[in-house]
Write an enzyme that holds these catalytic residues in place. Structure first.
Site, PDB file in Angstrom:
ATOM      1  CD  GLU A 117      -0.679  -1.715   3.116  1.00 57.65           C
ATOM      2  OE1 GLU A 117      -1.886  -1.854   3.249  1.00 57.65           O
ATOM      3  OE2 GLU A 117       0.136  -2.566   3.448  1.00 57.65           O
ATOM      4  NE  ARG A 154      29.954  -3.137  -6.563  1.00 55.89           N
ATOM      5  CZ  ARG A 154      30.624  -2.223  -7.213  1.00 55.89           C
ATOM      6  NH1 ARG A 154      30.289  -0.963  -7.148  1.00 55.89           N
ATOM      7  NH2 ARG A 154      31.640  -2.562  -7.972  1.00 55.89           N
TER       8      ARG A 154
END
Ligand code: 4GS
Length: 247
Positions: A117, A154
Site C-alpha cells: 500500500e 560496495r
C-alpha cells in the site's frame, strides 16, 4: 557502517547474509538490523494500515507503528539517532550510481519499506529523502532497499576484495565497461582481440578506453551528455563516429 531497515517482512532480507554483504557483516564492517514495525503497533489487532481519508482504492500504512519503530531505533543507537532515513517510494528520486556513492558516506542509514500500500503522508516528516528503485511498481520496498544497500555497501573500504574492482566498473568514470576476456585466447575459434595479448600496455589502455566510449555512445548516449571529455577521449570519439559512418 550501520544499516537499519523497517519492514513488515524481515525474512525477505535473508539474502543479505550471503556473499560479499554477508562477509562484511561477519567481519564487522557492516552492522545490519531489520525491525518489523508490526511489533510496534498499539492497537488490539496489530494492524499497520487503514483506509484513506477521502476514499479511494487501497490501504495506507498508518503513522504510529513507523514513528514508534524509528523512536526505538534511536533509543538503541549510541548517538540516539536513526541516521539518514530513506523512504522507498516510486515517487522518489530514481536511484543511481551517484546516490549509492553518496549514501556510502553516512555512518548510519535507515530504510523504510512499505508493502502492498501507500504511506500516510505524515510518515514523510521522519524521512530525509525518498528514493525509487525505478519506474515500475513493486509489491514492496524490500527489494528496492536490498538493491540500494548492495550498491552502497560496495563503496565501503574493505568490502570489495581489491579497490580496483570497484573503480574499474561501469559508471565509475561515467562510461560502460569495455569488453573483457580470460583464457583461453582461442575458445572454439572465437579469438581474443590481438592487442590484449600484445603486452603493449599503452595500446591496451587506449583500446579499452575506445571500446568503453564506443559502447557508451551506442547503448547509453545519455551518459555522455553530462560528461566532460579529455582531449584523448574527444579524439577517440571522433574516430568512433567516423568509423561507424563508414560501416
Ligand atoms: C518502489 C519503487 C515501489 C509502491 C511498494 C506501491 C508497494 C511500492 N519502491 N522503488 N506500494 N519503484 N514501491 O514500487 O521503491
Amino acid at each position: 557502517m550501520k544499516i537499519d531497515v523497517l519492514s513488515l517482512f524481515p525474512k525477505m532480507f535473508a539474502p543479505m547474509q550471503e556473499s560479499i554483504i554477508g562477509k562484511a557483516i561477519e567481519r564487522g564492517s557492516l552492522s545490519f538490523n531489520v525491525t518489523d514495525f508490526r511489533d510496534y503497533t498499539t492497537n488490539k489487532h496489530n494492524n499497520v494500515d487503514d483506509y484513506p481519508f477521502g476514499g479511494g482504492a487501497g490501504m495506507l500504512l498508518t503513522a504510529q507503528p513507523i514513528f514508534d519503530a524509528i523512536a526505538a531505533i534511536k533509543e538503541k543507537d549510541a548517538a540516539g539517532s536513526a541516521g539518514h532515513v530513506v523512504l522507498l517510494d516510486p515517487a522518489g528520486k530514481k536511484f543511481d550510481h551517484q546516490d549509492a556513492e553518496r549514501l556510502a558516506s553516512y555512518d548510519h542509514l535507515t530504510f523504510v519499506c512499505g508493502h502492498y500500500e501507500g504511506y500516510d503522508e505524515r510518515i514523510k516528516t521522519l524521512v530525509d529523502e525518498e528514493i525509487s528503485l525505478g519506474d515500475y511498481v513493486l509489491t514492496g520496498g524490500e527489494l528496492g532497499a536490498m538493491v540500494m544497500i548492495d550498491a552502497t555497501v560496495r563503496f565501503l573500504p574493505d568490502v570489495l576484495g581489491n579497490a580496483e574492482s570497484a573503480t574499474g566498473d561501469s559508471f565509475q568514470d561515467g562510461l560502460l565497461e569495455y569488453p573483457q576476456y580470460t583464457r583461453p585466447a582461442d575458445f572454439r575459434g572465437m579469438v581474443v582481440p590481438e592487442v590484449l595479448t600484445s603486452g603493449n600496455h599503452q595500446k591496451i589502455a587506449e583500446w579499452r578506453l575506445k571500446e568503453s566510449l564506443k559502447k557508451t555512445y551506442l547503448r547509453r548516449p545519455d551518459l555522455l551528455e553530462g560528461r566532460s571529455f579529455t582531449k584523448e577521449e574527444r579524439d577517440l570519439l571522433d574516430d568512433i563516429k567516423t568509423e561507424l559512418n563508414e560501416e
